[in-house]
Design a protein around this motif. Structure first.
Motif, PDB file in Angstrom:
ATOM      1  N   LYS A  23       1.033  -1.318  -0.091  1.00  0.00           N
ATOM      2  CA  LYS A  23      -0.003  -0.200  -0.077  1.00  0.00           C
ATOM      3  C   LYS A  23       0.874   1.251   0.229  1.00  0.00           C
ATOM      4  O   LYS A  23       0.680   2.121  -0.695  1.00  0.00           O
ATOM      5  N   GLN A  24       1.766   1.292   0.864  1.00  0.00           N
ATOM      6  CA  GLN A  24       2.595   2.331   0.772  1.00  0.00           C
ATOM      7  C   GLN A  24       3.575   2.620  -0.473  1.00  0.00           C
ATOM      8  O   GLN A  24       3.749   3.515  -1.024  1.00  0.00           O
ATOM      9  N   SER A  25       3.773   1.370  -1.067  1.00  0.00           N
ATOM     10  CA  SER A  25       4.723   1.329  -2.135  1.00  0.00           C
ATOM     11  C   SER A  25       3.550   2.167  -3.111  1.00  0.00           C
ATOM     12  O   SER A  25       4.150   3.057  -4.163  1.00  0.00           O
ATOM     13  N   ILE A  26       2.612   1.718  -3.421  1.00  0.00           N
ATOM     14  CA  ILE A  26       1.689   2.082  -4.407  1.00  0.00           C
ATOM     15  C   ILE A  26       1.421   3.833  -4.275  1.00  0.00           C
ATOM     16  O   ILE A  26       1.500   4.637  -5.322  1.00  0.00           O
ATOM     17  N   ALA A  27       1.058   4.250  -2.894  1.00  0.00           N
ATOM     18  CA  ALA A  27       0.938   5.526  -2.747  1.00  0.00           C
ATOM     19  C   ALA A  27       1.957   6.247  -3.115  1.00  0.00           C
ATOM     20  O   ALA A  27       2.073   7.476  -3.740  1.00  0.00           O
ATOM     21  N   GLY A  28       3.214   5.977  -2.760  1.00  0.00           N
ATOM     22  CA  GLY A  28       4.442   6.573  -2.887  1.00  0.00           C
ATOM     23  C   GLY A  28       4.700   6.886  -4.361  1.00  0.00           C
ATOM     24  O   GLY A  28       5.089   7.708  -4.982  1.00  0.00           O
ATOM     25  N   ALA A  29       4.621   5.546  -5.075  1.00  0.00           N
ATOM     26  CA  ALA A  29       4.767   5.574  -6.508  1.00  0.00           C
ATOM     27  C   ALA A  29       3.954   6.511  -7.448  1.00  0.00           C
ATOM     28  O   ALA A  29       4.412   7.328  -8.264  1.00  0.00           O
ATOM     29  N   GLU A  30       2.665   6.502  -7.013  1.00  0.00           N
ATOM     30  CA  GLU A  30       1.857   7.518  -7.678  1.00  0.00           C
ATOM     31  C   GLU A  30       2.221   8.937  -7.585  1.00  0.00           C
ATOM     32  O   GLU A  30       2.433   9.651  -8.511  1.00  0.00           O
ATOM     33  N   GLN A  31       2.538   9.218  -6.197  1.00  0.00           N
ATOM     34  CA  GLN A  31       3.232  10.543  -5.971  1.00  0.00           C
ATOM     35  C   GLN A  31       4.554  11.170  -6.824  1.00  0.00           C
ATOM     36  O   GLN A  31       4.520  11.969  -7.642  1.00  0.00           O
ATOM     37  N   VAL A  32       5.345  10.074  -6.841  1.00  0.00           N
ATOM     38  CA  VAL A  32       6.810  10.012  -7.646  1.00  0.00           C
ATOM     39  C   VAL A  32       6.547  10.306  -9.199  1.00  0.00           C
ATOM     40  O   VAL A  32       6.952  11.283  -9.834  1.00  0.00           O
ATOM     41  N   LEU A  33       5.445   9.371  -9.363  1.00  0.00           N
ATOM     42  CA  LEU A  33       5.260   9.411 -11.019  1.00  0.00           C
ATOM     43  C   LEU A  33       4.487  10.618 -11.505  1.00  0.00           C
ATOM     44  O   LEU A  33       4.826  11.311 -12.462  1.00  0.00           O
ATOM     45  N   TYR A  34       3.503  11.168 -10.587  1.00  0.00           N
ATOM     46  CA  TYR A  34       2.897  12.288 -10.782  1.00  0.00           C
ATOM     47  C   TYR A  34       3.926  13.695 -10.829  1.00  0.00           C
ATOM     48  O   TYR A  34       4.022  14.222 -11.835  1.00  0.00           O
ATOM     49  N   TRP A  35       4.749  13.659  -9.957  1.00  0.00           N
ATOM     50  CA  TRP A  35       5.871  14.747  -9.923  1.00  0.00           C
ATOM     51  C   TRP A  35       6.931  14.781 -11.041  1.00  0.00           C
ATOM     52  O   TRP A  35       6.918  15.730 -11.672  1.00  0.00           O
ATOM     53  N   CYS A  36       7.152  13.438 -11.383  1.00  0.00           N
ATOM     54  CA  CYS A  36       8.222  13.383 -12.685  1.00  0.00           C
ATOM     55  C   CYS A  36       7.631  13.587 -13.833  1.00  0.00           C
ATOM     56  O   CYS A  36       8.259  14.538 -14.647  1.00  0.00           O
ATOM     57  N   THR A  37       6.216  13.218 -14.152  1.00  0.00           N
ATOM     58  CA  THR A  37       5.648  13.556 -15.432  1.00  0.00           C
ATOM     59  C   THR A  37       5.116  14.826 -15.412  1.00  0.00           C
ATOM     60  O   THR A  37       4.937  15.387 -16.678  1.00  0.00           O
ATOM     61  N   THR A  38       5.059  15.592 -14.445  1.00  0.00           N
ATOM     62  CA  THR A  38       4.600  17.107 -14.420  1.00  0.00           C
ATOM     63  C   THR A  38       5.786  17.952 -14.478  1.00  0.00           C
ATOM     64  O   THR A  38       5.721  18.867 -15.360  1.00  0.00           O
ATOM     65  N   ILE A  39       6.949  17.843 -13.652  1.00  0.00           N
ATOM     66  CA  ILE A  39       7.851  18.728 -13.703  1.00  0.00           C
ATOM     67  C   ILE A  39       8.528  18.668 -15.128  1.00  0.00           C
ATOM     68  O   ILE A  39       9.161  19.434 -15.839  1.00  0.00           O
ATOM     69  N   PHE A  40       8.922  17.253 -15.718  1.00  0.00           N
ATOM     70  CA  PHE A  40       9.548  17.168 -16.816  1.00  0.00           C
ATOM     71  C   PHE A  40       8.708  17.033 -18.250  1.00  0.00           C
ATOM     72  O   PHE A  40       9.234  16.785 -19.071  1.00  0.00           O
ATOM     73  N   ALA A  41       7.451  17.273 -18.000  1.00  0.00           N
ATOM     74  CA  ALA A  41       6.574  17.247 -19.196  1.00  0.00           C
ATOM     75  C   ALA A  41       7.042  18.116 -20.364  1.00  0.00           C
ATOM     76  O   ALA A  41       7.159  17.229 -21.543  1.00  0.00           O
ATOM     77  N   SER A  42       7.200  19.234 -20.348  1.00  0.00           N
ATOM     78  CA  SER A  42       7.693  20.082 -21.397  1.00  0.00           C
ATOM     79  C   SER A  42       9.110  19.791 -22.142  1.00  0.00           C
ATOM     80  O   SER A  42       8.976  19.392 -23.084  1.00  0.00           O
ATOM     81  N   PRO A  43      10.040  19.423 -20.993  1.00  0.00           N
ATOM     82  CA  PRO A  43      11.374  19.135 -21.684  1.00  0.00           C
ATOM     83  C   PRO A  43      11.371  17.653 -22.380  1.00  0.00           C
ATOM     84  O   PRO A  43      11.890  17.790 -23.404  1.00  0.00           O
ATOM     85  N   VAL A  44      10.630  16.710 -21.915  1.00  0.00           N
ATOM     86  CA  VAL A  44      10.299  15.506 -22.413  1.00  0.00           C
ATOM     87  C   VAL A  44       9.751  15.557 -23.819  1.00  0.00           C
ATOM     88  O   VAL A  44      10.147  15.226 -24.802  1.00  0.00           O
ATOM     89  N   LEU A  45       8.755  16.499 -23.734  1.00  0.00           N
ATOM     90  CA  LEU A  45       7.802  16.614 -25.208  1.00  0.00           C
ATOM     91  C   LEU A  45       8.764  17.165 -26.352  1.00  0.00           C
ATOM     92  O   LEU A  45       8.774  16.762 -27.427  1.00  0.00           O
ATOM     93  N   LEU A  46       9.465  18.417 -25.781  1.00  0.00           N
ATOM     94  CA  LEU A  46      10.475  19.017 -26.697  1.00  0.00           C
ATOM     95  C   LEU A  46      11.461  17.967 -27.203  1.00  0.00           C
ATOM     96  O   LEU A  46      11.947  18.110 -28.449  1.00  0.00           O
ATOM     97  N   PHE A  47      12.150  17.275 -26.284  1.00  0.00           N
ATOM     98  CA  PHE A  47      13.115  16.416 -26.676  1.00  0.00           C
ATOM     99  C   PHE A  47      12.701  15.477 -27.973  1.00  0.00           C
ATOM    100  O   PHE A  47      13.334  15.104 -28.767  1.00  0.00           O
ATOM    101  N   ALA A  48      11.563  14.571 -27.573  1.00  0.00           N
ATOM    102  CA  ALA A  48      11.108  13.654 -28.589  1.00  0.00           C
ATOM    103  C   ALA A  48      10.701  14.482 -29.735  1.00  0.00           C
ATOM    104  O   ALA A  48      11.094  13.864 -30.938  1.00  0.00           O
ATOM    105  N   PHE A  49      10.117  15.681 -29.797  1.00  0.00           N
ATOM    106  CA  PHE A  49       9.808  16.138 -31.193  1.00  0.00           C
ATOM    107  C   PHE A  49      11.175  16.528 -32.059  1.00  0.00           C
ATOM    108  O   PHE A  49      11.189  16.422 -33.061  1.00  0.00           O
ATOM    109  N   CYS A  50      12.256  17.117 -31.134  1.00  0.00           N
ATOM    110  CA  CYS A  50      13.374  17.583 -31.636  1.00  0.00           C
ATOM    111  C   CYS A  50      14.106  16.367 -32.147  1.00  0.00           C
ATOM    112  O   CYS A  50      14.946  16.450 -33.121  1.00  0.00           O
ATOM    113  N   SER A  51      14.236  15.400 -31.400  1.00  0.00           N
ATOM    114  CA  SER A  51      14.790  14.049 -31.996  1.00  0.00           C
ATOM    115  C   SER A  51      14.375  13.517 -33.305  1.00  0.00           C
ATOM    116  O   SER A  51      15.251  13.186 -34.141  1.00  0.00           O
ATOM    117  N   SER A  52      13.054  13.901 -33.548  1.00  0.00           N
ATOM    118  CA  SER A  52      12.673  13.377 -35.099  1.00  0.00           C
ATOM    119  C   SER A  52      13.309  14.466 -36.218  1.00  0.00           C
ATOM    120  O   SER A  52      13.783  13.814 -36.986  1.00  0.00           O
TER     121      SER A  52
END
Length: 517
Positions: A23-52
């Protein structure tokens, strides 16, 4: 040896922790995943687009003519493409091939209403987007840099830290280099475990439908052990006798399955909706690539597009290593075009047939794929879809055979990547020792078994893979920088029409490099 012990200790301690505190693992993982995909959303999208843009521009430039190593290509073009496509796709691709569209129908992008006609229209298009140009371009960025490092610059070592040492000067055997290789190994184990667990659960469910055998942990263990014996034999035999044969068996098996479903299913609908979905994806490519949803909650972008790009980034170093091993004698242009065209066309063909067959069953109220997926599981949905085909039971048996070989081939590729990372100063033409490959075959089997036995939450392991992928974003940027630097030093002064001639004479390139240095 220290790298091996540390990585295995972390992996098994993590699995134990997940089992002890789910239970603690699931709750912690959801928070970490939310944080990572929110903070790094724009850099990741830009990197993938520029890679093409980057890899297409590189292929069309004069540098695309550079040959990666001396001599003729080691493998035929078909075998070559088959092998590195399999290194970049897991056996779980067959699972997603039937079901991916249903997720986008229920949770669509571009702020489309869920479960609407527009969402249905874009469902397959979004699947094509997430497995298409940007994804394979991410692979190509890492692969071309590694190929150049190993085959043209003649630097020793196929480990990720070796190429970073050649670019930055940070020693591969130092703290930074060891950390990079450790993250790489953890990411490979996590990604393979997810693919293997998902494949094993799908396999056992379909096997239970076919034979009446119980869908239990014991059945899943037997499945994993049987596949592991196959890929261990393949790894021991070597690249030519093992991986090459498995890749041919898988690809021709997938092609045969896909063609049968295309001909036995709603052929006209599959054809028309595949073309329509490709058109939607291509005309909306920029919107899909840079959709940050600043006026909404950004949930789709975080949970799908950013997640997928980080997932591909996590696999990129391993794919680069494997592509490097099988691409001696190819040009930069050949590597890029084979990855972009071969990868995209192959995935789009398979996904186009399987997804549109599944979609047609839903539209005609034969199998409520989204409903079964949400309430009873994707494995049951696949079983019901295959059962609708003529000779459905035979098709299901063949599907299981292909899935097992697919998994063995993918495990073989990952096993090679991990053992090569742990082999210091690997030179061109050399492979890791058979004993080392055998050791990692065993380890790659034990971790998924421990994962299933402990009933550790799969989503938590998925989060761990995504988190470890973020540093690889920096690593890929460094590899792109190093590649451009090397290209300018070695070939920047050489006119385009002379590159092929210069490339055929390695001594001239070495002399030029010394003069520039």
């Amino acid at each position: 040896m220290p790298l091996t012990l540390i990585s295995l200790s972390i992996i098994f301690l993590s699995v134990g922790g997940l089992a002890a505190f789910p239970k603690q693992s699931i709750a912690g993982a959801e928070q970490v995943l939310y944080w990572c995909t929110t903070i790094f959303a724009s850099p990741v999208l830009l990197f993938a687009f520029c890679s093409s843009i980057f890899v297409i521009g590189l292929a069309l430039s004069k540098y695309g003519k550079i040959r990666l190593g001396e001599g003729a290509p080691e493998y035929s073009t078909l075998s070559w493409i088959f092998m590195f496509i399999l290194s970049g796709l897991g056996s779980s691709s067959l699972y997603w091939g039937f079901l991916d569209w249903a997720y986008y129908y229920q949770t669509p992008g571009l702020n489309l209403p869920p479960e609407s006609q527009q969402a249905l229209k874009f469902s397959v298009a979004y699947s094509f987007f997430h497995s298409g140009l940007s994804a394979w371009a991410i692979y190509a960025v890492g692969a071309v840099a590694m190929c150049y490092h190993f085959h043209v610059r003649k630097n020793k070592g196929l480990g990720l830290a070796s190429v970073i040492e050649a670019i930055t000067g940070c020693r591969a055997s130092g703290p930074v280099g060891r950390l990079i290789d450790l993250l790489f190994m953890l990411c490979m184990f996590g990604a393979l475990t997810i693919s293997l667990v998902l494949t094993a659960t799908t396999f056992s469910r379909l096997l239970a439908t076919l034979t009446g055998l119980p869908d239990t942990f014991t059945t899943q263990v037997i499945i994993i052990l049987a596949v592991s014996v196959l890929f261990t034999i393949s790894s021991w035999v070597g690249m030519d006798g093992g991986m090459k044969r498995l890749s041919h068996m898988v690809c021709w098996g997938v092609v045969a399955l896909t063609i049968y479903i295309y001909l036995a299913g709603p052929t006209q609908f599959i054809t028309s909706n595949t073309l329509s979905s490709l058109g939607l994806m291509l005309t909306n490519f920029v919107d899909m690539s840079l959709f940050t949803d600043p006026m909404g909650d950004g949930k789709f972008t975080r949970e799908w597009t950013v997640f997928y790009w980080l997932w591909w980034i996590s696999y990129a170093p391993g794919v680069a290593l494997f592509v490097t091993r099988v691409s001696r004698g190819r040009t930069i242009r050949e590597v890029i075009l084979a990855m972009l065209l071969g990868g995209c066309v192959g995935v789009w063909f398979v996904f186009g047939v399987l997804e549109n067959y599944s979609l047609h069953n839903f539209m005609n109220s034969v199998v409520n794929v989204p409903g079964v997926l949400s309430h009873q599981g994707g494995e049951l949905a696949i079983s019901m879809l295959l059962d609708q085909l003529p000779a459905g039971r035979i098709v299901m048996t063949f599907f299981l055979f292909v899935m097992a070989i697919f998994l063995a081939a993918h495990m073989d590729a990952v096993g090679y990547a991990v053992s090569a990372t742990c082999t210091r100063d690997l030179a061109e033409g050399e492979d890791p020792a058979p004993a080392d490959r055998l050791f990692w075959c065993i380890m790659l089997t034990l971790v998924p078994l421990a994962m299933i036995f402990s009933k550790a939450p799969l989503n938590t392991m998925k989060t761990a893979v995504i988190v470890t992928a973020i540093p690889f974003l920096v690593v890929l940027l460094l590899k792109a920088y190093g590649l451009l630097k090397w290209l300018r030093e070695d070939y920047g002064h050489v006119p385009g029409h002379l590159i092929e001639e210069r490339n055929a004479s390695p001594d001239m390139v070495a002399t030029d490099r010394q003069r520039v240095g």
